[in-house]
Design an enzyme around this catalytic site. Sequence first.
Site, PDB file in Angstrom:
ATOM      1  N   GLU A 130       1.848  92.941 -39.906  1.00 23.15           N
ATOM      2  CA  GLU A 130       2.206  93.844 -38.803  1.00 23.15           C
ATOM      3  C   GLU A 130       3.692  93.744 -38.452  1.00 23.15           C
ATOM      4  O   GLU A 130       4.269  94.684 -37.915  1.00 23.15           O
ATOM      5  CB  GLU A 130       1.379  93.474 -37.563  1.00 23.15           C
ATOM      6  N   THR A 182       6.091 103.377 -31.669  1.00 23.49           N
ATOM      7  CA  THR A 182       5.680 102.300 -30.756  1.00 23.49           C
ATOM      8  C   THR A 182       6.896 101.786 -29.990  1.00 23.49           C
ATOM      9  O   THR A 182       6.810 101.459 -28.804  1.00 23.49           O
ATOM     10  CB  THR A 182       5.024 101.158 -31.563  1.00 23.49           C
TER      11      THR A 182
HETATM   12  N1  HSE Z   1      -0.705  97.154 -27.187  1.00 23.93           N
HETATM   13  C1  HSE Z   1       0.330  97.819 -27.964  1.00 23.93           C
HETATM   14  C2  HSE Z   1       1.043  98.815 -27.085  1.00 23.93           C
HETATM   15  C3  HSE Z   1      -0.274  98.576 -29.107  1.00 23.93           C
HETATM   16  O1  HSE Z   1       0.364  99.479 -26.296  1.00 23.93           O
HETATM   17  O2  HSE Z   1       2.259  98.963 -27.206  1.00 23.93           O
HETATM   18  C4  HSE Z   1      -0.490  97.814 -30.328  1.00 23.93           C
HETATM   19  O3  HSE Z   1      -0.291  96.470 -30.306  1.00 23.93           O
END
Ligand code: HSE
Length: 307
Positions: A130, A182
């Site tokens: 990851e 992200t």
């Molecule tokens: N929890 C993470 C976020 C997503 O919402 O940015 C994946 O790890």
Amino acid sequence: MDSIKIQAPATVANLSCGFDVLGVCLNEPYDEIEIIKIDKPEVQIDILDSKFSNIPNIPSQNTGGVPAELLIRDLKLNFGFNIKIKKGIPLCGGLGSSAATSAGVVYAINKLLNSKLSDIDLLKYALEGEKVSVSNPHADNIAPGLLGGMILIRDTSSLDISKVPINNFYFAIIHPDIKISTEVARNILPPSIKLDLAIQQWGNLGSLINAFHLQDLNLIKKSMQDVVIEPYRSSLIKFFDEIKKISINSGALGFGISGSGPSMFALCENENIAKEIVNNSKEIYLENNIDCDTYVSTVNNIGPKVI
Ligand code: HSE
């Protein structure tokens, strides 16, 4: 065994109030991964044609390639792996696509090694994969993607995790074709939050976990609320408020952003409610010329499956 073919499932991280600490494994969508042992101790990756095939085939840049190379090195294997990946999970969609590749490869290699690695080892190697896509990975996709079911993470660095009972629910998944990395979805968040919001959020998370144990639908409904992250991230997702309204009016027990988005999920008591939500949501995006993939899935309690 010289080869194996598996399904590596999608996951929904956060589940509203469990930012970075809660995730669940789905039966759909999923990637297909085939691994064939090869004579040389090296990793070769073939990306098979699919709607989401735009991922690197260079092992050091692929979330499955990295853990495969680490396993060859650490276990001093005198053979290697040809890895064929057919992506069925949308990329950058908030459905744990990179984690599925990583977890799926680690799971499949372990099967080829006669299951010599422990769950914690598998999680550690998958998390290394990851790191190709995020510098500071969380286990909220990897852990449910490897172990199945719903997983609560008490501490990421020591991988102190536990399973939360969940069954007989349907997830409506709506994935509009909106690009959100992200990184952007994390950078939009404030570095700190006010105490009153923190109190609401941990009240909700604690109660949600208790509600799943008690199978108390009314408590699930009241607790599946995100007062910390959703107010920021929802602004990145066109028609978020409309889809939330559709979901709640159709009778969803809860609704939220899946992982870092743009996918959204609705937790439903039955398949009909989930189908109604995905159909009505898709219509909104298509009317506005935004492509949209939808899925209706039950909970996957085992993680990857050999096919
Ligand atoms: N929890 C993470 C976020 C997503 O919402 O940015 C994946 O790890």
